[in-house]
Design a protein around this motif. Structure first.
Motif, PDB file in Angstrom:
ATOM      1  N   LYS A 245       0.821  -1.222   0.000  1.00 13.77           N
ATOM      2  CA  LYS A 245       0.000   0.000   0.000  1.00 13.77           C
ATOM      3  C   LYS A 245       0.849   1.264   0.000  1.00 13.77           C
ATOM      4  N   GLU A 246       1.969   1.179   0.715  1.00 15.23           N
ATOM      5  CA  GLU A 246       2.877   2.329   0.780  1.00 15.23           C
ATOM      6  C   GLU A 246       3.512   2.554  -0.595  1.00 15.23           C
ATOM      7  N   ARG A 247       3.883   1.453  -1.226  1.00 16.68           N
ATOM      8  CA  ARG A 247       4.506   1.544  -2.551  1.00 16.68           C
ATOM      9  C   ARG A 247       3.510   2.065  -3.584  1.00 16.68           C
ATOM     10  N   TRP A 248       2.303   1.561  -3.541  1.00 15.37           N
ATOM     11  CA  TRP A 248       1.305   2.026  -4.507  1.00 15.37           C
ATOM     12  C   TRP A 248       1.034   3.520  -4.335  1.00 15.37           C
ATOM     13  N   ALA A 249       1.009   3.962  -3.066  1.00 10.51           N
ATOM     14  CA  ALA A 249       0.758   5.389  -2.809  1.00 10.51           C
ATOM     15  C   ALA A 249       1.855   6.244  -3.454  1.00 10.51           C
ATOM     16  N   LEU A 250       3.110   5.786  -3.347  1.00 17.37           N
ATOM     17  CA  LEU A 250       4.214   6.549  -3.946  1.00 17.37           C
ATOM     18  C   LEU A 250       4.172   6.458  -5.472  1.00 17.37           C
ATOM     19  N   GLN A 251       3.888   5.266  -5.984  1.00 15.46           N
ATOM     20  CA  GLN A 251       3.946   5.076  -7.435  1.00 15.46           C
ATOM     21  C   GLN A 251       2.780   5.742  -8.160  1.00 15.46           C
ATOM     22  N   LEU A 252       1.649   5.821  -7.490  1.00 13.90           N
ATOM     23  CA  LEU A 252       0.456   6.383  -8.135  1.00 13.90           C
ATOM     24  C   LEU A 252       0.211   7.828  -7.723  1.00 13.90           C
ATOM     25  N   GLY A 253       0.730   8.220  -6.543  1.00 17.29           N
ATOM     26  CA  GLY A 253       0.403   9.547  -6.022  1.00 17.29           C
ATOM     27  C   GLY A 253       1.599  10.477  -5.898  1.00 17.29           C
ATOM     28  N   GLY A 254       2.816   9.920  -5.984  1.00 15.35           N
ATOM     29  CA  GLY A 254       4.015  10.747  -5.805  1.00 15.35           C
ATOM     30  C   GLY A 254       4.296  11.569  -7.047  1.00 15.35           C
ATOM     31  N   GLY A 255       4.953  12.684  -6.882  1.00 13.73           N
ATOM     32  CA  GLY A 255       5.242  13.551  -8.029  1.00 13.73           C
ATOM     33  C   GLY A 255       6.662  13.386  -8.543  1.00 13.73           C
ATOM     34  N   ASP A 256       7.017  14.229  -9.503  1.00 11.78           N
ATOM     35  CA  ASP A 256       8.395  14.380  -9.988  1.00 11.78           C
ATOM     36  C   ASP A 256       8.930  13.199 -10.797  1.00 11.78           C
ATOM     37  N   ASP A 257       8.044  12.349 -11.327  1.00 16.41           N
ATOM     38  CA  ASP A 257       8.528  11.197 -12.095  1.00 16.41           C
ATOM     39  C   ASP A 257       9.115  11.601 -13.452  1.00 16.41           C
ATOM     40  N   TYR A 258       8.437  12.501 -14.127  1.00 15.34           N
ATOM     41  CA  TYR A 258       8.820  12.894 -15.493  1.00 15.34           C
ATOM     42  C   TYR A 258       8.974  11.681 -16.413  1.00 15.34           C
ATOM     43  N   GLU A 259       8.092  10.731 -16.221  1.00 16.98           N
ATOM     44  CA  GLU A 259       7.960   9.619 -17.158  1.00 16.98           C
ATOM     45  C   GLU A 259       6.804   9.945 -18.095  1.00 16.98           C
ATOM     46  N   LEU A 260       6.655   9.152 -19.165  1.00 14.54           N
ATOM     47  CA  LEU A 260       5.504   9.334 -20.047  1.00 14.54           C
ATOM     48  C   LEU A 260       4.471   8.258 -19.752  1.00 14.54           C
ATOM     49  N   VAL A 302      -9.381  -3.497  -5.657  1.00 17.23           N
ATOM     50  CA  VAL A 302      -8.760  -2.867  -4.487  1.00 17.23           C
ATOM     51  C   VAL A 302      -9.236  -1.416  -4.435  1.00 17.23           C
ATOM     52  N   VAL A 303      -9.613  -0.963  -3.250  1.00 12.29           N
ATOM     53  CA  VAL A 303     -10.012   0.440  -3.123  1.00 12.29           C
ATOM     54  C   VAL A 303      -8.810   1.252  -2.655  1.00 12.29           C
ATOM     55  N   LEU A 304      -8.411   2.231  -3.459  1.00  5.46           N
ATOM     56  CA  LEU A 304      -7.290   3.098  -3.097  1.00  5.46           C
ATOM     57  C   LEU A 304      -7.745   4.543  -3.183  1.00  5.46           C
ATOM     58  N   ASP A 305      -7.280   5.342  -2.238  1.00  5.09           N
ATOM     59  CA  ASP A 305      -7.596   6.764  -2.302  1.00  5.09           C
ATOM     60  C   ASP A 305      -6.286   7.500  -2.570  1.00  5.09           C
ATOM     61  N   ILE A 306      -6.053   7.784  -3.845  1.00  8.11           N
ATOM     62  CA  ILE A 306      -4.794   8.395  -4.253  1.00  8.11           C
ATOM     63  C   ILE A 306      -5.047   9.840  -4.649  1.00  8.11           C
ATOM     64  N   SER A 307      -4.315  10.758  -4.029  1.00  4.56           N
ATOM     65  CA  SER A 307      -4.426  12.128  -4.521  1.00  4.56           C
ATOM     66  C   SER A 307      -3.045  12.602  -4.952  1.00  4.56           C
ATOM     67  N   GLY A 308      -2.977  13.281  -6.052  1.00  6.91           N
ATOM     68  CA  GLY A 308      -1.697  13.754  -6.577  1.00  6.91           C
ATOM     69  C   GLY A 308      -1.358  15.110  -6.009  1.00  6.91           C
ATOM     70  N   PHE A 309      -0.355  15.743  -6.628  1.00  5.47           N
ATOM     71  CA  PHE A 309       0.097  17.035  -6.136  1.00  5.47           C
ATOM     72  C   PHE A 309      -0.753  18.165  -6.708  1.00  5.47           C
ATOM     73  N   ASN A 310      -1.028  19.164  -5.856  1.00  3.94           N
ATOM     74  CA  ASN A 310      -1.852  20.293  -6.271  1.00  3.94           C
ATOM     75  C   ASN A 310      -1.329  21.529  -5.538  1.00  3.94           C
ATOM     76  N   HIS A 311      -0.911  22.563  -6.282  1.00  3.00           N
ATOM     77  CA  HIS A 311      -0.367  23.765  -5.621  1.00  3.00           C
ATOM     78  C   HIS A 311      -1.431  24.547  -4.872  1.00  3.00           C
ATOM     79  N   PHE A 312      -2.666  24.429  -5.303  1.00  3.43           N
ATOM     80  CA  PHE A 312      -3.761  25.182  -4.654  1.00  3.43           C
ATOM     81  C   PHE A 312      -4.904  24.248  -4.301  1.00  3.43           C
ATOM     82  N   PRO A 313      -4.641  23.307  -3.348  1.00  6.63           N
ATOM     83  CA  PRO A 313      -5.685  22.323  -3.056  1.00  6.63           C
ATOM     84  C   PRO A 313      -6.869  22.981  -2.330  1.00  6.63           C
TER      85      PRO A 313
END
Ligand code: ADP
Ligand code: MG
Length: 313
Positions: A245-260, A302-313
Motif C-alpha cells: 500500500k505504501e509503494r502504490w501510494a508513492l507510485q500512483l500519487g508521488g510527483g516528480d517522475d517525469y515519465e511518459l 482494491v479500493v485506493l484513495d490516491i491524490s496527486g500534487f496540487n499547488h492550490f488544493p
C-alpha cells in the motif's frame, strides 16, 4: 567586484545559441527562429521556485539540469523534437560558484538534447527559474491528452515512484542513496520515446504530479475510464522494500517522475515492444468505458484513495 547583469549573461549563458533554425540568438531584443514549413511550433513553460520545487540541499548543477528537464519532458509528451529554449532567472544575489554549477547542469542537458539557449531575462529577486522550451512536430502528428479509447492499453515508462521515495527520504532526514536521489534531482526527459510514439499512441502526457492524477487528465479529456493492474507497476529494489500500500501510494500519487504515460490501440500494441529496448515500458492497465480509475491486484478489486500534487488544493 560583483558581476553586473550584462557580464553575467555574457559569462554564463551566451555562446550556446547556435542551432538549426536559429537566425538570431542572444544579444538582440528577441531571437529569430525558423521552422520548416511542414512543422508546428510546440511551446511550453515551467517554473521552478526555491523552497517549493527544490530544497536548500539541492545542488545548483541539479537545479540547472532539472529546470530544463521538466520542460523537455513536456515537449516529449507532445511527441515534439526539442529545438530552442529561453531562460528567465530571478537571483537573490550574484553567486558565481552557484551560477557556474547551475549553468553546467543546464547546458549538460541542453547539449545532450541538442537544444539552443536563444534568450532569457535576468533580474534580482527570490530564486526562481523559468524556462520556456520550443520544439516542433510534423503538422497533425502531436500527441495529445485527448484520444484514448476504450480497449486501448495504458503504458508508463521507467519506474514511477522513485522520485517520490527519494523526496520522502530527504524530507524525513534519512540518508538517500545517490542513485535514488538522482531520480528526484536529475530526471531524464523521455524525448526519444515521445517522438517514437507519434503514430502509435492514441494519447499521452508526462507524469509530474502523480501517475493516477495525471492519467486522470487523459481519461477526462478523452471521456473514458480505466482499470489499472497494481501488480503490473514496475518495481525497483528500493521500492520493493516497501509494503504494497505504501509503494502504490508513492507510485500512483508521488510527483516528480517525469515519465511518459500513454495509451495505445490494441492493433498497435505490438509496436510498443520494439520501443522498449532502451527504456522500460510497462503495460499497467486498460482504457474502459465510463470514467475514473478502478484498481485491481491479481484480479481482485482494491479500493485506493490516491491524490496527486496540487499547488492550490
Ligand atoms: P531586454 O532589456 O531587451 O529584455 P536584456 O538586457 O534583458 O534585454 O537581455 C539582453 C539579451 O540577453 C537578450 O537577448 C536576452 O534574451 C538575453 N538574456 C538575458 N538573460 C538571459 C539568460 N538568463 N539566459 C539567456 N539569455 C539571456
Ligand atoms: Mg530584459
Amino acid at each position: 567586484m560583483a558581476l553586473d547583469e550584462f557580464s553575467l549573461i555574457q559569462r554564463y549563458f551566451s555562446g550556446h545559441d547556435a542551432g538549426e533554425g536559429v537566425l538570431l540568438g542572444i544579444g538582440d531584443d528577441a531571437a529569430l527562429l525558423q521552422l520548416p514549413a511542414d512543422e508546428s511550433l510546440v511551446v511550453t513553460t515551467d517554473m521552478l521556485v526555491a523552497g517549493r520545487h527544490f530544497s536548500e540541499s539541492t545542488a545548483p548543477f541539479d537545479i540547472g539540469w532539472k529546470s530544463l528537464a521538466v520542460n523537455l519532458s513536456d515537449l516529449a509528451a507532445m511527441g515534439a523534437t526539442p529545438r530552442w529554449v529561453t531562460l528567465a532567472l530571478s537571483l537573490p544575489s550574484v553567486d558565481e560558484s552557484w551560477l557556474a554549477a547551475f549553468a553546467d547542469g543546464f547546458f549538460a542537458l541542453a547539449r545532450s538534447a541538442d537544444v539552443a539557449l536563444v534568450g532569457g531575462d535576468t533580474t534580482r529577486g527570490p530564486l526562481t527559474i523559468s524556462v520556456t522550451a520550443m520544439g516542433s512536430v510534423p503538422v497533425g502528428k502531436a500527441l495529445r491528452r485527448v484520444g484514448a479509447r476504450a480497449g486501448d492499453g495504458i503504458y508508463v515508462s521507467g519506474v514511477p515512484g522513485e522520485a517520490a521515495l527519494a523526496l520522502q527520504q530527504v524530507l524525513t532526514g534519512l540518508v538517500c542513496a545517490p542513485v535514488l536521489r538522482a531520480r528526484l534531482d536529475r530526471p531524464v526527459p523521455r524525448v526519444e520515446l515521445g517522438q517514437a510514439l507519434r503514430g502509435i499512441a492514441s494519447a499521452a502526457l508526462d507524469v509530474s504530479d502523480g501517475l493516477a492524477q495525471d492519467l486522470g487528465h487523459v481519461l477526462k479529456r478523452s471521456g473514458v475510464g480505466a482499470e489499472l493492474y497494481l501488480e503490473a507497476l514496475p518495481q525497483s529494489a528500493d521500492l520493493a522494500r516497501l509494503a504494497d500500500k505504501e509503494r502504490w501510494a508513492l507510485q500512483l500519487g508521488g510527483g516528480d517522475d517525469y515519465e511518459l504515460c500513454f495509451t495505445v490501440p490494441a492493433e498497435r500494441e505490438a509496436q510498443v515492444a520494439a520501443l522498449s529496448d532502451h527504456l522500460l515500458l510497462s503495460r499497467i492497465g486498460q482504457v474502459t468505458e465510463g470514467s475514473g480509475i478502478r484498481y485491481f491486484h491479481e484480479g481482485r478489486s482494491v479500493v485506493l484513495d490516491i491524490s496527486g500534487f496540487n499547488h492550490f488544493p
